[in-house]
Write an enzyme that holds these catalytic residues in place. Structure first.
Site, mmCIF file in Angstrom:
data_model
loop_
_atom_site.group_PDB
_atom_site.id
_atom_site.type_symbol
_atom_site.label_atom_id
_atom_site.label_comp_id
_atom_site.label_asym_id
_atom_site.label_seq_id
_atom_site.Cartn_x
_atom_site.Cartn_y
_atom_site.Cartn_z
ATOM 1 N N LYS A 1 0.708 -1.026 0.200
ATOM 2 C CA LYS A 1 0.041 -0.077 0.048
ATOM 3 C C LYS A 1 0.814 1.335 0.064
ATOM 4 O O LYS A 1 1.974 1.089 0.747
ATOM 5 C CB LYS A 1 -0.766 -0.136 1.062
ATOM 6 C CG LYS A 1 -1.847 1.032 1.232
ATOM 7 C CD LYS A 1 -2.855 0.783 2.128
ATOM 8 C CE LYS A 1 -4.043 2.097 2.503
ATOM 9 N NZ LYS A 1 -4.878 1.875 3.539
ATOM 10 N N SER B 1 -9.912 2.083 2.729
ATOM 11 C CA SER B 1 -8.660 2.725 1.782
ATOM 12 C C SER B 1 -7.706 1.699 1.204
ATOM 13 O O SER B 1 -7.059 2.170 0.201
ATOM 14 C CB SER B 1 -8.110 3.880 2.588
ATOM 15 O OG SER B 1 -7.239 3.061 3.641
ATOM 16 N N SER C 1 -10.112 -0.415 7.080
ATOM 17 C CA SER C 1 -9.367 -0.187 5.850
ATOM 18 C C SER C 1 -8.748 -1.555 5.140
ATOM 19 O O SER C 1 -8.372 -1.591 4.280
ATOM 20 C CB SER C 1 -8.696 0.797 5.904
ATOM 21 O OG SER C 1 -9.413 2.249 5.669
#
Length: 485
Positions: free
Chosen positions: A79, A154, A178
Site C-alpha cells: 500500500k 482505503s 480499511s
C-alpha cells in the site's frame, strides 16, 4: 492453475524442488498486471527492473536459502502509505507526488528480510481517508468481481490486486476497517492485528491511535505467514508492544470443538442487508457443525462508534497532516507571495476534498471551547466501547458478525454523500477503537459480489482468530471462488 493462485507452502516446495524459479513468479505477476491492471487500476507505481534483478539473485541462491526467508521469492504489493526506500510513496495524494523516501518502514524492512519481492505500490484513498478508493488523487481502483463497483477502501488497491491475481499477497493499513472492508468487498482474507502488534514506524500517519498495518491474502494460511513476518516489537515505534509473537501457523489445526462464539445483536440489526445477514447465519451453522457454540450478546455502545471514530480520527489527522506544508518534502506551490501564502497554496492544491474535510472537522473538534464537548467526550465514549468488548471477550473466545453491512456498492453511488459513505465502516470501526484483532474471510456471494465474515478476538490473540477462520475456510469452498476478469 496460475502460479499466483497457489499458496505459500506449495510455492516454497516447488522452489525447493527447482520445479519453478523466483523469476517465474515475478514474470507471472507482471504478465497478469499487463493483462488486467488497465481495468482494475490497482497499482500506482511498479518497480519492475528492481524486482527482476532481485529475482535473478534469489534464483542463483536456490534451493539452499529458500528456508531462510519465510516469504522467499514471493511477489507482494505494498500500500502506498507504507514508505519504501528509493521508491515513490505518495499516499495517493498530489502533495506527495514527488516523494521518494530515504529509508524503509519497519514492516517493509521485515518484508525485505524475508526475501519477498516487492512488485510495486498500490492505490488507496488519499492518506487512507475513504471507504471506496474513489478518493485517490490519481485514479479510481475497480472491483475485480464487477468493474462497475468499488473495491472498498482505503486499502482498495491492496485487496483488488490480490483478488485479481496480480500478486500473491499485499500489505494494507486499517484505521477504521480499511483492510477488512475491502477484503470483504473483493472476496479475499484481510486481518487487522492487535494495536501494537505490528510496528507503525514508516506508516504515514492518519490517526496514530488507530492505524495498523496488516496482511491481505487469498487464504488464512498465507495470511498467517505474512503476519508472522511483519509482527514484533520495534523500538522505533513508541506504541509497539513488547510481547512475544507466537507461531501462527501452528494454530491452524481446524479444531474449534467447544469454542464459544458471541454474536452481537447490533451487528445483525437494521441496516444490514438481508442476504448478508443470512450468509452470516449460514456461517454460524458451519461453525456449530465443527463443534462451536454461539450466543447472542450486546455491544450497547456500538451505535456511537461512527461518530466517536470520525471525531477522534479527524482530530488526529489534523495534527498529523500539519507536517505537509510544502517546506520539507512533497510538492510546493510557487504562487505564494510569502511563507504563509506558500503554506496555504501548497496545502490547497495538494490535498483533496475528503482530506480537507477531515482536517477542518478535526481542527474544529480540538479548538478552544469545543475540545471538551467533542474530542474529550469522544475519548470517554471510546473507553465505553472498549469495555463492551472486554466484557464480552471475558466470557467468549471470539465475536462474529458481518464485515460490512452490504456488498460493494457502485462507483459514484456514494461519493457525494460523506455520511452514507462513513456508515460503510459501522461494523469495523468499533474494533479499531477497542484495539483488538479482527479478520475478514469470504463467506459467500450475494448477486455475484462477495460477502465477508468478520471474526474478532482478544488482545494479542490472533492465534484464536486464525484458528476459527481457518476451520471455517477448510469446511467451505467460498475462498476458492475467483472473479472472471
Amino acid at each position: 492453475m496460475s502460479l499466483l493462485e497457489q499458496n505459500v507452502s506449495s510455492l516454497h516446495k516447488q522452489l525447493r524442488d527447482k520445479e519453478i524459479t523466483v523469476s517465474d513468479l515475478v514474470d507471472a505477476s507482471y504478465k497478469r498486471i499487463a493483462e488486467v491492471d488497465d481495468k482494475v487500476k490497482a497499482f500506482l507505481t511498479l518497480d519492475e527492473e528492481t524486482a527482476r534483478n532481485y529475482a535473478k539473485q534469489l534464483d542463483e541462491a536456490l534451493p539452499e536459502r529458500v528456508e531462510k526467508g519465510l516469504l522467499y521469492g514471493l511477489p507482494i504489493g505494498i500500500k502506498d502509505n507504507i514508505i519504501t526506500k528509493g521508491l515513490r510513496t505518495t499516499c495517493a495524494s498530489k502533495i506527495l507526488g514527488n516523494f521518494e523516501p530515504v529509508h524503509d518502514a519497519t514492516a517493509m524492512g521485515k518484508i525485505r528480510s524475508s526475501e519477498a519481492i516487492m512488485i510495486g505500490k498500490l492505490n488507496m484513498d488519499e492518506f487512507a481517508m475513504g471507504s471506496s478508493t474513489e478518493n485517490s488523487s490519481f485514479f479510481r481502483t475497480r472491483n475485480p468481481w464487477n468493474l462497475d463497483h468499488v473495491p472498498g477502501g482505503s486499502s482498495g488497491g491492496s485487496a483488488a490486486s490480490v483478488a485479481a491475481g496480480e500478486v500473491l499477497f499485499s500489505l494494507g493499513s486499517d484505521t477504521g476497517g480499511s483492510i477488512r472492508q475491502p477484503a470483504s468487498y473483493c472476496g479475499v482474507v484481510g486481518l487487522k492485528p492487535t494495536y501494537g502488534r505490528v510496528s507503525r514506524f514508516g506508516l504515514v500517519a492518519f490517526a496514530s491511535s488507530l492505524d495498523q498495518i496488516g496482511p491481505i491474502t487469498r487464504s488464512v494460511e498465507d495470511n498467517a505467514y505474512l503476519l508472522q513476518v511483519i509482527s514484533g516489537y520495534d523500538h522505533m515505534d513508541s506504541t509497539s508492544a513488547n510481547v512475544d509473537v507466537p507461531d501462527y501457523l501452528s494454530s491452524l489445526t481446524g479444531d474449534i470443538q467447544g469454542l464459544k462464539v458471541a454474536v452481537p445483536k447490533e451487528y445483525l440489526a437494521e441496516g444490514v442487508n438481508e442476504d448478508v445477514k443470512n450468509k452470516i447465519l449460514d456461517a454460524l451453522k458451519v461453525l456449530e457443525g465443527l463443534g462451536a457454540t454461539w450466543e447472542e450478546v450486546s455491544l450497547p455502545h456500538s451505535k456511537y462508534a461512527v461518530a466517536t471514530y470520525y471525531l477522534l480520527a479527524s482530530s488526529e489527522a489534523s495534527a498529523n497532516l500539519a507536517r505537509f506544508d510544502g517546506v520539507r518534502y512533497g510538492v510546493r506551490s510557487d504562487n505564494g507571495a510569502n511563507l504563509i501564502e506558500m503554506y496555504k497554496e501548497s496545502r490547497s492544491a495538494g490535498f483533496g476534498d475528503e482530506v480537507k474535510r477531515r482536517i477542518m472537522l478535526g481542527t474544529f473538534a480540538l479548538s478552544s471551547g469545543y475540545y471538551d464537548a467533542y474530542y474529550k467526550k469522544a475519548q470517554q465514549v471510546r473507553t465505553l466501547i472498549k469495555k463492551d468488548f472486554d466484557d464480552v471477550l471475558e466470557k467468549f473466545d471470539v465475536i462474529i458478525g458481518p464485515t460490512a453491512p452490504t456488498t460493494a456498492f457502485k462507483i459514484g453511488e456514494q461519493v457525494d454523500d460523506p455520511l452514507t459513505m462513513y456508515a460503510n465502516d459501522i461494523l469495523t470501526i468499533p474494533v479499531n477503537l477497542a484495539g483488538v484483532p479482527a479478520i475478514s474471510v469470504p463467506c459467500g456471494l450475494s448477486n455475484g459480489l462477495p460477502v465477508g465474515l468478520q471474526i474478532i478476538g482478544k488482545h494479542f490473540d490472533e492465534s484464536t482468530v486464525y484458528r476459527v477462520a481457518h476451520a471455517f475456510e477448510q469446511a467451505t469452498e467460498h475462498h476458492k471462488a475467483k472473479p472472471q476478469l
